[in-house]
Scaffold this motif. Sequence first.
Motif, PDB file in Angstrom:
ATOM      1  N   LYS A 140       0.855  -1.188   0.000  1.00 17.32           N
ATOM      2  CA  LYS A 140       0.000   0.000   0.000  1.00 17.32           C
ATOM      3  C   LYS A 140       0.891   1.239   0.000  1.00 17.32           C
ATOM      4  O   LYS A 140       1.848   1.329   0.762  1.00 17.32           O
ATOM      5  N   ILE A 141       0.554   2.178  -0.872  1.00 14.91           N
ATOM      6  CA  ILE A 141       1.347   3.403  -0.984  1.00 14.91           C
ATOM      7  C   ILE A 141       0.491   4.567  -0.505  1.00 14.91           C
ATOM      8  O   ILE A 141      -0.542   4.884  -1.092  1.00 14.91           O
ATOM      9  N   GLY A 142       0.916   5.200   0.581  1.00 14.22           N
ATOM     10  CA  GLY A 142       0.093   6.217   1.224  1.00 14.22           C
ATOM     11  C   GLY A 142      -0.817   5.566   2.253  1.00 14.22           C
ATOM     12  O   GLY A 142      -1.123   4.363   2.190  1.00 14.22           O
ATOM     13  N   LEU A 143      -1.258   6.361   3.201  1.00 12.76           N
ATOM     14  CA  LEU A 143      -2.136   5.826   4.244  1.00 12.76           C
ATOM     15  C   LEU A 143      -3.477   5.391   3.671  1.00 12.76           C
ATOM     16  O   LEU A 143      -4.016   6.060   2.791  1.00 12.76           O
ATOM     17  N   PRO A 144      -4.012   4.292   4.140  1.00 10.92           N
ATOM     18  CA  PRO A 144      -5.357   3.883   3.697  1.00 10.92           C
ATOM     19  C   PRO A 144      -6.405   4.904   4.169  1.00 10.92           C
ATOM     20  O   PRO A 144      -6.223   5.589   5.171  1.00 10.92           O
ATOM     21  N   SER A 145      -7.484   5.010   3.426  1.00 10.79           N
ATOM     22  CA  SER A 145      -8.603   5.864   3.819  1.00 10.79           C
ATOM     23  C   SER A 145      -9.892   5.102   3.568  1.00 10.79           C
ATOM     24  O   SER A 145      -9.884   4.018   2.971  1.00 10.79           O
ATOM     25  N   SER A 146     -11.004   5.674   4.011  1.00 16.67           N
ATOM     26  CA  SER A 146     -12.276   4.976   3.851  1.00 16.67           C
ATOM     27  C   SER A 146     -12.621   4.724   2.389  1.00 16.67           C
ATOM     28  O   SER A 146     -13.186   3.693   2.036  1.00 16.67           O
ATOM     29  N   ASP A 147     -12.270   5.686   1.518  1.00 14.61           N
ATOM     30  CA  ASP A 147     -12.583   5.513   0.101  1.00 14.61           C
ATOM     31  C   ASP A 147     -11.415   4.917  -0.689  1.00 14.61           C
ATOM     32  O   ASP A 147     -11.569   4.541  -1.845  1.00 14.61           O
ATOM     33  N   ARG A 148     -10.224   4.843  -0.065  1.00 10.31           N
ATOM     34  CA  ARG A 148      -9.061   4.259  -0.731  1.00 10.31           C
ATOM     35  C   ARG A 148      -8.321   3.337   0.248  1.00 10.31           C
ATOM     36  O   ARG A 148      -7.225   3.636   0.720  1.00 10.31           O
ATOM     37  N   PRO A 149      -8.954   2.203   0.555  1.00 12.27           N
ATOM     38  CA  PRO A 149      -8.339   1.289   1.522  1.00 12.27           C
ATOM     39  C   PRO A 149      -7.007   0.721   1.047  1.00 12.27           C
ATOM     40  O   PRO A 149      -6.207   0.239   1.855  1.00 12.27           O
ATOM     41  N   GLN A 150      -6.749   0.777  -0.265  1.00 15.97           N
ATOM     42  CA  GLN A 150      -5.490   0.266  -0.810  1.00 15.97           C
ATOM     43  C   GLN A 150      -4.341   1.251  -0.638  1.00 15.97           C
ATOM     44  O   GLN A 150      -3.210   0.962  -1.019  1.00 15.97           O
ATOM     45  N   GLY A 151      -4.621   2.438  -0.028  1.00 14.65           N
ATOM     46  CA  GLY A 151      -3.607   3.478   0.131  1.00 14.65           C
ATOM     47  C   GLY A 151      -3.928   4.639  -0.787  1.00 14.65           C
ATOM     48  O   GLY A 151      -4.261   4.442  -1.958  1.00 14.65           O
ATOM     49  N   ILE A 152      -3.806   5.859  -0.293  1.00 14.09           N
ATOM     50  CA  ILE A 152      -4.307   7.003  -1.049  1.00 14.09           C
ATOM     51  C   ILE A 152      -3.511   7.284  -2.319  1.00 14.09           C
ATOM     52  O   ILE A 152      -4.011   7.972  -3.213  1.00 14.09           O
ATOM     53  N   HIS A 153      -2.273   6.760  -2.414  1.00 19.74           N
ATOM     54  CA  HIS A 153      -1.475   7.017  -3.613  1.00 19.74           C
ATOM     55  C   HIS A 153      -1.181   5.749  -4.421  1.00 19.74           C
ATOM     56  O   HIS A 153      -0.389   5.804  -5.367  1.00 19.74           O
ATOM     57  N   THR A 154      -1.808   4.656  -4.074  1.00 20.02           N
ATOM     58  CA  THR A 154      -1.538   3.414  -4.809  1.00 20.02           C
ATOM     59  C   THR A 154      -2.027   3.515  -6.247  1.00 20.02           C
ATOM     60  O   THR A 154      -1.326   3.111  -7.187  1.00 20.02           O
TER      61      THR A 154
END
Length: 537
Positions: A140-154
Amino acid sequence: MKKRTMSQTWVAAGVLLLVGCQDLTVPNYNNPSIDEAKSNATNIEAQNGTAFKYLFTVMQGSDIRNGTTFYPSAAQSCMGNEMSPGTSNLGNNQDVCLEPRIEFNNFDQGQWTNRTPYQMIYGGIASANDVLSAISAGLKIGLPSSDRPQGIHTDRNVWWATFMIGLGNTYLGLLLDQAIVVEPGVPYDVKASNPRPYPEVLAAGMQQLRSAIDLATKAPSDTTPLTWVNQNAISRDDAVRVMHSFIARSMVYGARTPTERAKIDWAAVIKELDAGIVKDFTQLADNTNRGTMSYYKQWVQLQTDARPSIRLYGPADTTGQYQGWLAKPVEQRVAITIASPDKRISNADLTKNGGVATGGAYFQFNSQQTMPTTLGTYYLSSYRSVKFGVGTANNYWQTGNLVLMAVSEMQLLRAEALIRLGRAAEAVTIINATRVANGKLPPVDVSGPPQGNAAEIASCVPKRDNGACGDLMDALMYESRFENFGVEGTIAWANARGWGKLLSGTLIHFPIPGRDLQVLGIPYYTFGGPNSHGSAP
């Protein structure tokens, strides 16, 4: 024993390239293993930026081998009669520009003219494929978020890596007669792979670019790091436009002959241009980071080792000097002084203006000949480029904001498409935009430059090699050569081959490098020189 994949092979090769040519800079992170590097999100993001640096080196950079520096894009520039080198300081790349043209040495020193792009492109592809491999393994690249659990920059890393692979394959198709196509996220054994002919390589690369466009369009909005394209943070939407423009480039510049160029789906080209860039695609050069500097732009700005080719500005001449130069045997040619109403080039007719040459916006007359005669006198030129400034401004190539792809380039591709589609009246407006504003020349109409009376015919720009006034297509080619001067050497070469303007014996594409032919088990072959397959007639 586990097979070594193409990607792993190029990771190892990439380390050697980085040390050998010192042209790319990436973090060391205490020399982590490949597996450790692939588990580190910061490393992987840096590697995605390295992929572009590899490809930029092919487009505009240099490569140092055993103390000799090679400039592949500059070699393509002189093959396309854009720039003339007067010295072997081009790193033996000047061999492809000698007159008469000679057979390309595909094994010894001169081989770096094609070996550098070949290795650098596959190095960039391998770097991007390792990014996809790491993400596929769960990174995962970047911290996960509710709308981007794969990482915010993946997501941005996925579409950018796919973009780099597609771009790499299209450049293989632009430069080589055949190449091995690498698919995004698919490792394979290089020795078990078969090269495919350039039309298939181009088609595969363009399809990968379309996949990258699709991935980016469906992904959340994001912006690339400043380090990927130096100091140019690119939004997702702008990146999509750049990809569309690279597809347009590939569709047009991939043609090897006038017949192939005429058969292009020009309506499809216009669709790509409609979706393409609306501002120049640029990178800031940094002389502390050699992966960002344009040695091609340095060469086109020189005045001693190289200068603009007489064949570039000769069609602007209205005195007949150019036609006289063409009529002489190669060994009898020397620099000429021309006169032209085009304000992009000095009017050096010293019978006017009190005997003082006027300044040119792009090309300036130089009464002192500083080019060496090591290779002869036929390449000598009395003009130097000032398009990117003079004096200290000549450091533009290592400190300036470099144009990698210009809106004007895309507009001139549109003009050619319109002419070929029978919509010449629409093309006229585009051609006149630079012809009138930059050249201060009289506007063209659907027939070409004005030639209704003797004075107009005499002052016509451009003129053909036989001295006749050119038509609208000649005016389009002339504008393209002037306005694309200094953008990228591949453009001059690719346009010249597609328009049928290469000198006889010039390579229309490079062979796979000789040493790589040995690895692939393919018999040695090459191109260039008289009556050679793979060369201009």
